[in-house]
Design an enzyme around this catalytic site. Structure first.
Site, short mmCIF file in Angstrom:
data_model
loop_
_atom_site.label_atom_id
_atom_site.label_comp_id
_atom_site.label_asym_id
_atom_site.label_seq_id
_atom_site.Cartn_x
_atom_site.Cartn_y
_atom_site.Cartn_z
N CYS A 68 -40.91 10.90 43.27
CA CYS A 68 -40.16 12.15 43.39
C CYS A 68 -40.04 12.85 42.04
O CYS A 68 -39.98 14.09 41.97
CB CYS A 68 -38.78 11.90 43.99
SG CYS A 68 -37.87 10.55 43.21
N HIS A 107 -32.67 9.53 42.95
CA HIS A 107 -33.68 10.40 43.55
C HIS A 107 -33.69 11.73 42.78
O HIS A 107 -32.63 12.23 42.37
CB HIS A 107 -33.33 10.63 45.02
CG HIS A 107 -34.33 11.47 45.74
ND1 HIS A 107 -35.65 11.09 45.90
CD2 HIS A 107 -34.22 12.67 46.36
CE1 HIS A 107 -36.28 12.02 46.59
NE2 HIS A 107 -35.44 12.98 46.88
#
Length: 994
Positions: free
Chosen positions: A98, A353
């Protein structure tokens, strides 16, 4: 009583009064429960287990009534994978990439960088064939620039909702499962890109990185003595701003440019003064780039723990940033507007994340880029509220400050991207080169073909579902048999027929057959009785068999079950009779000896015999439940378990009455007669029967290895599969000097897996049948006449003390050279110290085993191997491993560990490192290695490179785990949060290997 048991009892109630020879067809149909009433839909809400006539709740509810066509398939609408109008294209998260995806989206929306990359020459000309692309050959970019070109072209004109960046990630050599430092990735990739583009001839391409991202500042040092000013010029691509102790971005910038005093040991060597002098040092901004990257240093090194941590403090920043007060040369244009905010969700530096909020330079609208998902913000405004509400680390977290118009606050932003304000409108005509557009068109064609294929598959599934719907509606109404001819079909097959997710296979009734190839009465609970009409259609359409009509009802099985049930009923009466007889005293010498253990379990043993007779049919022919185990093999397995039969618990090894009266009692002749009806082969011992004379007089035992015993037993059990044993190799029990390696005490305890003690009569037989290399015997002698409890054991040959000590040392070494051994990790909760002395249950079992109790016996107590009192228990099953194999593989401990709450067992090896153990503990307890404090027996385990063997971790050890900081649980988040190991940087990747 459960309904199923009630049905079972009702189906066989007639067997209480009907003799086996009187069983009629009516009794057979009753046993198969044909008399039960069919269930009515709406009244019976679920399937009645045990009723073959109940056809409710077998999966028909999904077919009756109107059905949505979407239920006929499990294929998503391919148009859901299509890019929405006026939206951007997402990037697939390949595991933990990510952080790469966020930067790719930020760089893609830098129009100048995208345009320059499109102008970069490509090797795609080798891939072209005439005026088009080679259809049979997939395009594979050769350089980083070509990968970026292709990715940007797909992000610009692809019809897909998201694309796969695996080619780009693979070209960089990144580990897709390892989360890395996003800021470090940005720096290294920009350096790699600049170095790659520096070889281009076009200056617009060659200088694009410097034009967009490169600024310049100077380290200025001024001598306090002479005033001499020294400058060191340096380029920068981002400004790294310390946020600790600050609340506003402007404060962070001011600290970055703050003047520093050089005094004391840190004094500056002035070339003019030719000596060390007090001085001041600061940074002066000389020039700023078009795109100003501000790195907020959220991830800092914690000196106390030796690991990185995240600073979850709020930092305020404005959408308009005036940098003129901070630059040295005034008068230029230094007003910047916010264009991107990169976010790290999570409270730990090693998990979380990454997402990005990026402003579209063409429309001015804000978008949130979250891997595959792209969300447009309302009202052309940046909205960070949702991101700041996620991953609350604790209740004591600082409240979010109030933000004025045009300003924002974030505790998760780690990079801010500002663009220089210009009067010119951004170039809105970034065109994809023709060769790249042709590649994009080809990918779009593949996507459209996939969409058509998926749509066709959906249509076929819907057509099949509609046909199946009509079939079920037609046949389900005709399934009940009623009074018409009927057949039996497996309930499992009917359920699969009604299951829309699996294709219907041929009918298979073999698992329900008895030894007579008919329907087994015990399987009626998993069968359903259906009409012959429905059965004909099923077999014509799906095939299979065998067909189970009314002729398939097995009279032989019903008669046998009737006989066994009558015996079981009689057993209940006899059990009461025997209990009453046992209460009466035995008169004269008419009694019989019976083992107390046998008396306690005789009813259960009798029931098992009856059940075994009833179960023979289930194992015969290997047909029940699809098992291929035949009757002989099952009996052979039961024989290997060495379970004792009735009254065998008072047998001595010579087959005579054991000498211990504590394990037997006298019963009357009437009671013995009743017991003999059920156990006719049980050993019989009248009250006048003398005990075994050999057991009384034996003072000598002989020794053989357990390996020999086990090899001989294997051959006796399976003579056709195992090789015969020809010799007794006792040399493995002796040292090179010919002395014995074991003491008598160790033979009965820790070394019992190696040694077998043999009676003289057994030894005589062994000498006749086998070749014996060495005779080893143990003699018991009583010392003194007053106290005969003082017993000595003398071995021939004698014990070799030196070699015995060497064996013990070898065994200790084996404890540190193990493979696949079990250890236990106990987590300490709430900082409570768990000491070995205060919590012994963490190290040993709190309940003594039989083995432990033996060790606690006084030395003077007579040994059971000489007394031959077996205690009414079965003889211990022994291992077949010999001495050599034992030395290398087997680790024997006298105490077994019992797990307690908060403890987990792990399989480890002596040569694995402490770091590898910490990784296992991380998966078991969700505690990162850097948060683990491990100790064993009060000793701290800190050397990650040391092996478990050198650290003193042996099998069955208990390691205490104290977690400094629990890793936050992100299960409540919509995004997948991945806990990763501390990164080792980008070593070995293309970012460093350029």
């Amino acid at each position: 009583m459960a309904p199923r048991l009630q049905l079972e009892k009702a189906a066989w109630r007639w067997a209480e009064t009907v003799r086996p020879e009187e069983v009629s067809q009516e009794h057979i149909e009753t046993a198969y429960r044909i008399w039960l009433e069919p269930c009515i839909r709406g009244v019976c809400r679920r399937n009645c287990k045990g009723n073959p006539n109940c056809l409710v709740g077998i999966g028909e509810h999904i077919w009756l009534g109107e059905i949505d066509e979407n239920s006929f398939h499990n294929i998503d609408d391919p148009n859901c994978e299509r890019r929405k109008k006026n939206s951007f294209v997402g990037l697939t998260n390949l595991g933990a990439t990510c952080y790469v995806n966020t930067f790719l989206q930020v760089w893609f929306l830098n129009l100048e960088l995208r345009q320059a990359l499109y102008l970069c020459p490509s090797t795609c000309s080798d891939y072209m064939l005439g005026d088009g692309i080679q259809e049979e050959k997939d395009y594979e970019p050769q350089t980083i620039c070509e990968h970026l070109q292709y990715l940007f072209a797909l992000l610009q004109n692809s019809n897909r909702r998201y694309i796969d960046p695996s080619g780009f990630v693979k070209a960089l050599g990144l580990d897709t499962g390892q989360q890395q430092d996003a800021q470090e990735f940005s720096k290294l990739f920009m350096s790699l890109l600049e170095d790659t583009l520096s070889k281009q001839k076009n200056p617009d391409v060659r200088n694009i990185v410097q034009q967009q991202f490169c600024g310049e500042y100077a380290y200025v040092t001024v001598c306090n003595q002479c005033g001499r000013e020294s400058k060191l010029l340096s380029k920068f691509y981002e400004l790294e701003l310390n946020i600790q102790g600050h609340k506003q971005l402007t404060d962070c910038i001011s600290e970055f440019l703050k003047e520093e005093k050089l005094e004391g040991d840190n004094r500056y060597f002035c070339e003019n003064c030719q000596s060390k002098q007090n001085a001041t040092r600061k940074i002066r901004l000389l020039s700023l780039p078009c795109t100003l990257n501000l790195q907020l240093m959220r991830f800092v090194f914690d000196r106390q723990t030796g690991h990185k941590k995240k600073l979850n403090t709020y930092i305020g920043f404005s959408e308009i940033l005036d940098m003129e007060p901070y630059v040295e040369h005034k008068g230029g244009s230094y007003v910047y507007e916010l264009s991107a905010v990169l976010i790290h969700r999570g409270v730990s530096a090693y998990s979380g994340h990454y997402i990005a909020h990026v402003k579209d330079p063409q429309s001015g609208e804000w978008y949130k880029f979250n891997d595959e998902d792209i969300e447009k913000m309302e009202g052309k405004k940046l909205q960070l509220g949702i991101e700041e509400d996620l991953a609350e680390p604790s209740k004591s977290q600082t409240r979010k400050p109030k933000c004025g118009k045009g300003t924002h606050c974030s505790r998760n932003a780690y990079m801010l991207v500002y663009r220089l304000q210009t009067q010119e409108k951004p170039n809105t005509t970034v065109q994809v080169p023709a060769f790249l557009q042709e590649l994009v068109d080809r990918d779009n064609s593949k996507f459209e073909e996939w969409c058509i294929e998926m749509a066709e598959m959906r249509k076929q599934s819907v057509d099949k579902g509609k046909a199946k719907h009509e079939e079920v509606k037609e046949l389900y109404q005709r399934l009940p048999a009623g009074a018409e001819p009927y057949e039996f079909v497996s309930l499992e097959w009917l359920q699969k027929w009604l299951d829309e997710s699996t294709p219907t296979k041929p009918i298979d009734n073999h698992a329900c057959l008895c030894s007579h190839d008919k329907l087994h009465p015990d399987k009626i609970s998993i069968m359903k009785r259906i009409s012959e009409y429905a059965a004909d259609i099923f077999y014509s359409r799906y095939g299979g068999g065998p067909r189970l009509t009314v002729k398939a009802l097995c009279k032989e099985c019903v008669v046998e079950r009737c006989r066994i049930l009558r015996l079981k009923n009689q057993l209940n009466e006899d059990y009461k009779t025997v209990n009453n007889l046992l209460k009466a005293a035995v008169k004269g010498s008419d009694g019989f000896w019976v083992g107390k253990s046998s008396l306690r379990s005789w009813r259960q043993l009798a029931l098992e015999q009856l059940d075994e007779q009833d179960g023979d049919a289930e194992q015969s022919n290997g047909k029940m439940n699809g098992s291929t185990l035949n009757k002989d093999e099952s009996k052979e397995e039961r024989k290997e378990e060495e379970e004792l039969n009735f009254n065998e618990d008072i047998l001595c090894p010579h087959g005579e009455l054991c000498i211990s009266e504590n394990e037997r009692r006298l019963v009357s002749k009437e009671a013995w007669s009743k017991l003999q009806q059920y156990f006719p082969k049980a050993p019989e011992f009248p009250s006048y029967k003398e005990c075994c004379s050999q057991c009384k007089d034996t003072d000598v035992l002989y020794i053989v290895s357990q390996f020999f015993v086990e090899e001989w037993r294997k051959f006796v059990r399976k003579p056709t599969r195992c090789s015969p044993v020809s010799s007794v190799g006792n040399s493995a029990l002796l040292c090179p000097h010919g002395g014995l390696m074991f003491t008598f005490a160790s033979m009965t305890k820790e070394d019992s897996k190696l040694i077998a003690l043999i009676w003289p009569s057994e030894w005589q037989m062994i000498q006749k049948l086998f070749v014996v290399d060495h005779v080893i015997k143990i003699t018991r002698i009583e010392v003194g006449d007053v106290n005969p409890s003082e017993t000595q054991y003398i071995s021939e040959p004698k014990l070799c003390p030196e070699c015995r000590e060497g064996l013990l040392c070898q065994q200790q070494r084996d404890l540190r050279e193990y493979t696949q051994a079990t250890i236990y990790v106990h987590k300490v909760v709430d900082n409570k110290k768990v000491m070995k002395d205060s919590a012994p249950e963490l190290n040993v079992s709190s309940s003594e085993t039989e083995e432990d109790k033996e060790e606690a016996k006084p030395d003077g107590e007579k040994d059971p191997d000489f007394n031959q009192s077996n205690g009414g228990t079965k003889r211990q099953k022994i291992s077949h491993q010999n001495y050599i194999a034992y030395q290398k593989q087997v680790i024997r401990r006298s105490m077994r560990h019992r797990k307690v709450r908060g403890e987990k067992a792990l399989l480890v090896s002596a040569n694995q490192t402490l770091k590898e153990l910490k990784i296992q503990i991380m998966h078991a307890f969700s505690v990162a290695p850097f948060d683990q404090n491990l100790s064993i027996d009060g000793k701290i385990l800190s050397d990650d490179c040391a092996t478990l063997g050198t650290l003193g971790v042996i099998p069955e050890s208990v390691i205490l785990l104290k977690a400094d900081e629990p890793i936050a649980d992100y299960a409540a988040m919509d995004d997948v949060m991945q806990v990763c190991m501390p990164e080792e940087g980008f070593k070995g990747t293309g970012l460093l290997g350029h």
